[in-house]
Enzyme design. Structure first.
Site, mmCIF file in Angstrom:
data_model
loop_
_atom_site.group_PDB
_atom_site.id
_atom_site.type_symbol
_atom_site.label_atom_id
_atom_site.label_comp_id
_atom_site.label_asym_id
_atom_site.label_seq_id
_atom_site.Cartn_x
_atom_site.Cartn_y
_atom_site.Cartn_z
ATOM 1 N N VAL A 77 -78.116 70.359 107.133
ATOM 2 C CA VAL A 77 -77.108 69.540 106.462
ATOM 3 C C VAL A 77 -77.062 69.979 104.999
ATOM 4 O O VAL A 77 -78.103 70.049 104.343
ATOM 5 C CB VAL A 77 -77.509 68.047 106.555
ATOM 6 C CG1 VAL A 77 -76.457 67.174 105.905
ATOM 7 C CG2 VAL A 77 -77.732 67.650 108.011
ATOM 8 N N CYS A 78 -75.887 70.279 104.502
ATOM 9 C CA CYS A 78 -75.757 70.745 103.114
ATOM 10 C C CYS A 78 -76.169 69.646 102.136
ATOM 11 O O CYS A 78 -75.641 68.529 102.181
ATOM 12 C CB CYS A 78 -74.330 71.169 102.818
ATOM 13 S SG CYS A 78 -74.066 71.455 101.053
#
Lengths: 119, 101, 134
Positions: A77-78
């Site tokens: 997940v960024c």
């Protein structure tokens, strides 16, 4: 073949996460490798364990978690996109980890094909 | 290159832009998924636009998305239906892939 | 950009350079895609990859001169496009039809770009290894 996948939309509003999941599942069934799934933009919303869909609907989040566990898939997940949207280690579902955009670029470099699912 | 379009051609210009590019030659294939599958409706304006490039571009549609939308009996002739396994094969068969978001 | 690029420990050490193309087809401000897309572009350049940016359809609005976001309380990120050559990102392509359909010309844009026909765009796209659309 080695696939990287990017998911750019959140669950339920757009079909992107469903399509990405079904693509990943089909690729795995054919003996291919999913090198990483990277969640960006509203796609980071696929990673919160707070998600509780009605009983008769698919649980998009736990479905990713399960796939990751069964096939050792790296779900990333960024961090910047996640922080903007209130996703952090406290509410992250199992199998997901938070990291930087460099992980997406690396996926593009290392995978044979990078698939983008969004809107 | 495999070009993937997931938008309805009736509310969005994505298909038109994709066709403008792939219609200019080269080794290209088009795969319609999600709401993009409405583009291959027989007798529709979008269907005509897709038909116009079919000489040079192979056109595929994702059957699960076509069926989900009840459009399976209205598909333009010459379009090849694929399931998710076929989708994976298409990506492998082409050197590169672009999702037209 | 201040974004954290993440853990580089497992960075591919083979020195592989791929052709990354970023296709921008959405306008700025109305949605976040242009801004967050730009962040990916900068990180990709930091990985020493061969980066191209394409502006098509509403993506050409990202490059329009004179953006002033003061009254909408959002960050005006258009100056970033002018800073791209400092990151060795010099391949900026705009599709001619997209400009013309919008009544724009090269002189309306805030950075030098190469204007391509859709046929030339087709050739360029086919030449890429990784294509990411925002």
């Amino acid at each position: 073949m080695k696939f990287g996948i990017m998911v750019s939309e959140g669950p339920y509003t757009h079909q992107a996460s469903d399509s990405a999941y079904l693509f990943a599942q089909a690729a795995l069934e054919k003996g291919h490798e999913i090198q990483r799934v990277f969640f960006y933009h509203d796609g980071v919303n696929n990673s919160t364990r707070m998600t509780e869909p009605p009983q008769d609907d698919r649980n998009i989040v736990t479905r990713w978690s399960k796939l990751a566990e069964e096939h050792s898939i790296d779900l990333v997940v960024c961090v910047a996109a996640a922080m903007r949207r209130g996703i952090n280690d406290e509410n992250l579902a199992p199998g997901f980890r938070i990291s930087g955009l460099g992980q997406l670029v690396e996926s593009g470099i290392q995978a044979d094909r990078l698939m983008v699912f969004g809107d | 290159m495999l070009h993937i379009v997931n938008k309805s051609p009736f509310e969005n210009t994505t298909l038109a832009s994709c066709l403008r590019v792939v219609g200019k030659g080269g080794d290209n294939a088009l795969l319609l998924i999600e709401d993009g599958v409405y583009a291959i409706t027989k007798n529709s304006d979008a269907g005509k636009a897709v038909h116009a490039v079919m000489g040079g571009v192979k056109v595929y549609a994702l059957m699960p998305d076509v069926e989900a939308r009840g459009m399976q009996d209205r598909v333009l002739e010459g379009v090849t239906m694929v399931d998710y396994a076929g989708f994976v094969d298409l990506v492998i068969e082409h050197n590169n892939v672009q999702s037209w978001l | 950009m201040s974004e954290v690029a993440g853990d580089f420990d497992d960075e591919d050490g083979s020195g592989t350079i791929k052709k990354f193309m970023f296709v921008n087809r959405k306008a700025p401000y109305g949605t976040v895609y242009a801004l967050e897309g730009l962040e990916v572009v900068l990180i990709t350049a930091a990985f020493d990859q061969d980066v191209s940016m394409v502006f098509m359809d509403d993506g050409v609005y990202q490059l329009v001169k004179g953006q002033n976001t003061k009254a909408i309380a959002m960050k005006n990120f258009s100056p970033t496009y002018r800073a791209l050559d400092g990151y060795d990102i010099e391949k900026l392509y705009v599709e001619r039809d997209s400009l013309e359909m919008r009544g724009l010309s090269e002189s309306d844009l805030l950075v030098p770009v190469e204007v391509l026909s859709s046929a030339e765009m087709q050739v360029l796209m086919n030449d890429q290894d990784v294509v990411i659309a925002f």
